[in-house]
Write a protein that holds these residues in place. Structure first.
Motif, PDB file in Angstrom:
ATOM      1  N   CYS A 137      -1.341  -0.879  -9.687  1.00 48.86           N
ATOM      2  CA  CYS A 137      -2.673  -0.769 -10.265  1.00 48.86           C
ATOM      3  C   CYS A 137      -3.728  -1.194  -9.234  1.00 48.86           C
ATOM      4  CB  CYS A 137      -2.776  -1.628 -11.524  1.00 48.86           C
ATOM      5  SG  CYS A 137      -4.321  -1.412 -12.439  1.00 48.86           S
ATOM      6  N   ALA A 138      -3.442  -2.279  -8.524  1.00 52.12           N
ATOM      7  CA  ALA A 138      -4.365  -2.737  -7.478  1.00 52.12           C
ATOM      8  C   ALA A 138      -4.471  -1.705  -6.363  1.00 52.12           C
ATOM      9  CB  ALA A 138      -3.895  -4.076  -6.917  1.00 52.12           C
ATOM     10  N   GLU A 139      -3.349  -1.098  -5.994  1.00 50.58           N
ATOM     11  CA  GLU A 139      -3.367  -0.070  -4.946  1.00 50.58           C
ATOM     12  C   GLU A 139      -4.237   1.117  -5.349  1.00 50.58           C
ATOM     13  OE1 GLU A 139       0.718   0.803  -4.395  1.00 50.58           O
ATOM     14  OE2 GLU A 139       1.158  -1.048  -3.283  1.00 50.58           O
ATOM     15  N   ALA A 140      -4.165   1.502  -6.632  1.00 46.08           N
ATOM     16  CA  ALA A 140      -4.990   2.622  -7.106  1.00 46.08           C
ATOM     17  C   ALA A 140      -6.476   2.276  -7.019  1.00 46.08           C
ATOM     18  CB  ALA A 140      -4.608   2.978  -8.535  1.00 46.08           C
ATOM     19  N   ALA A 141      -6.834   1.037  -7.403  1.00 52.36           N
ATOM     20  CA  ALA A 141      -8.232   0.604  -7.304  1.00 52.36           C
ATOM     21  C   ALA A 141      -8.672   0.564  -5.845  1.00 52.36           C
ATOM     22  CB  ALA A 141      -8.406  -0.762  -7.960  1.00 52.36           C
ATOM     23  N   LEU A 142      -7.799   0.093  -4.963  1.00 55.53           N
ATOM     24  CA  LEU A 142      -8.134  -0.002  -3.544  1.00 55.53           C
ATOM     25  C   LEU A 142      -8.239   1.382  -2.901  1.00 55.53           C
ATOM     26  CD1 LEU A 142      -5.863  -3.037  -2.651  1.00 55.53           C
ATOM     27  CD2 LEU A 142      -8.367  -3.013  -2.618  1.00 55.53           C
ATOM     28  N   GLU A 143      -7.447   2.340  -3.376  1.00 59.29           N
ATOM     29  CA  GLU A 143      -7.561   3.712  -2.865  1.00 59.29           C
ATOM     30  C   GLU A 143      -8.936   4.293  -3.177  1.00 59.29           C
ATOM     31  OE1 GLU A 143      -4.376   6.019  -4.439  1.00 59.29           O
ATOM     32  OE2 GLU A 143      -2.829   5.003  -3.251  1.00 59.29           O
TER      33      GLU A 143
END
Length: 295
Positions: A137-143
């Protein structure tokens, strides 16, 4: 592709019956700093999320705001702090004995003390799978944050290239005007000497005049500074297209450009050169402000 250090990204995910939303916001910072804001019960996730941020971002302050709401999650876990309850019971007994009280502490009173009975989410003891879901989920926000940083980076690059074109044109003009500095000095020096000797029979010592002009020409020569400026411009363009975080290197190059321009300004005695020095310094200040935003 260069990136700005400012941006925002958001992602939502359903994890083990909890609705999770992660907001990622970034601003300028000299280094990479990750700040994770979690509900107190979920602080065990802070370190894994911080590592996820540091892998995605090389420079800037990243604030990760994590909100967690129960949807179809498991129930709460209830625990009793037996040592605290026993301590309260003993303290009540001592008070009763010392002051001759007759009241006895009961269950109702014990339950009113904070932390005697704790109610926590059962999910607190998150396993590796749940941690991995949070990281995704954090990776998606960071993308999404990175996409915004890259979009702004494209605008920064276009603006910097345009300003660099202006600087290069002014450097070429300086190259054309530089020889005029010595020519005008020689002309003015000859004219001044003639004025001083006009009432006398003496003649100008051409050899001495040539020597004075040569000394001035060496002192006023700006060829090296103009050559170094050209090199700095080439490196600046190369860094803009390197695809690597280049903010610090670009900032250093701008400082070096300023140094060369200031040296030219201290040597220049020609109005055309001086005017372009002033113009270049103003343009470099604008470039410096833009470079401060680059990762």
């Amino acid at each position: 592709m260069i990136r700005s250090m400012t941006g925002f990204g958001q992602a939502n995910r359903l994890i083990a019956g909890y609705r999770v939303q992660i907001d990622a916001k970034s601003v300028n910072h000299r280094y990479c700093e990750a700040v994770i804001r979690l509900p107190r019960e979920w602080l065990a996730l802070e370190d894994p999320l911080k590592k996820t941020v540091q892998l995605a971002v090389k420079r800037g302050r990243i604030d990760l705001f994590v909100s967690i709401e129960r949807e179809n999650a498991p129930g709460k876990a209830v625990s009793i702090d037996w040592s605290l309850a026993e301590g309260i019971r003993q303290a009540a007994g001592q008070l009763k004995e010392r002051f001759g009280l007759t009241d006895a502490i009961g269950l109702k009173e014990l339950l009113q003390f904070p932390d005697v009975v704790k109610i926590t989410d059962k999910l607190l003891e998150a396993d590796d799978t749940i941690v991995a879901e949070f990281q995704k989920c954090a990776e998606a926000a960071l993308e999404r944050l990175t996409a915004m940083r890259e979009a702004e980076g494209r605008h920064l690059r276009a603006d910097l290239l345009q300003r660099l074109d202006d600087l290069e044109e002014k450097r070429r003009e300086m190259r054309r005007f530089a020889p005029l500095v010595v020519q005008e000095y020689a002309q003015k020096l000859r004219q001044r000497i003639q004025e001083l000797l006009s009432a006398q029979t003496a003649v100008i010592d051409e050899q001495r005049l040539a020597m004075e002009v040569a000394i001035f020409a060496d002192r006023a020569n700006v060829d090296e500074e103009l050559t170094r400026l050209e090199s700095h411009f080439l490196q600046f363009r190369s860094l803009l297209d390197s695809g690597e975080p280049a903010g610090r290197q670009l900032d250093f190059l701008v400082q070096e450009m300023n140094r060369e321009v200031n040296t030219i300004g201290s040597k220049a005695g020609h109005v055309e050169l001086t005017g372009r020095v002033v113009s270049m310094k103003a343009e470099l200040e604008k470039i410096r402000e833009q470079v401060q935003n680059i990762e």
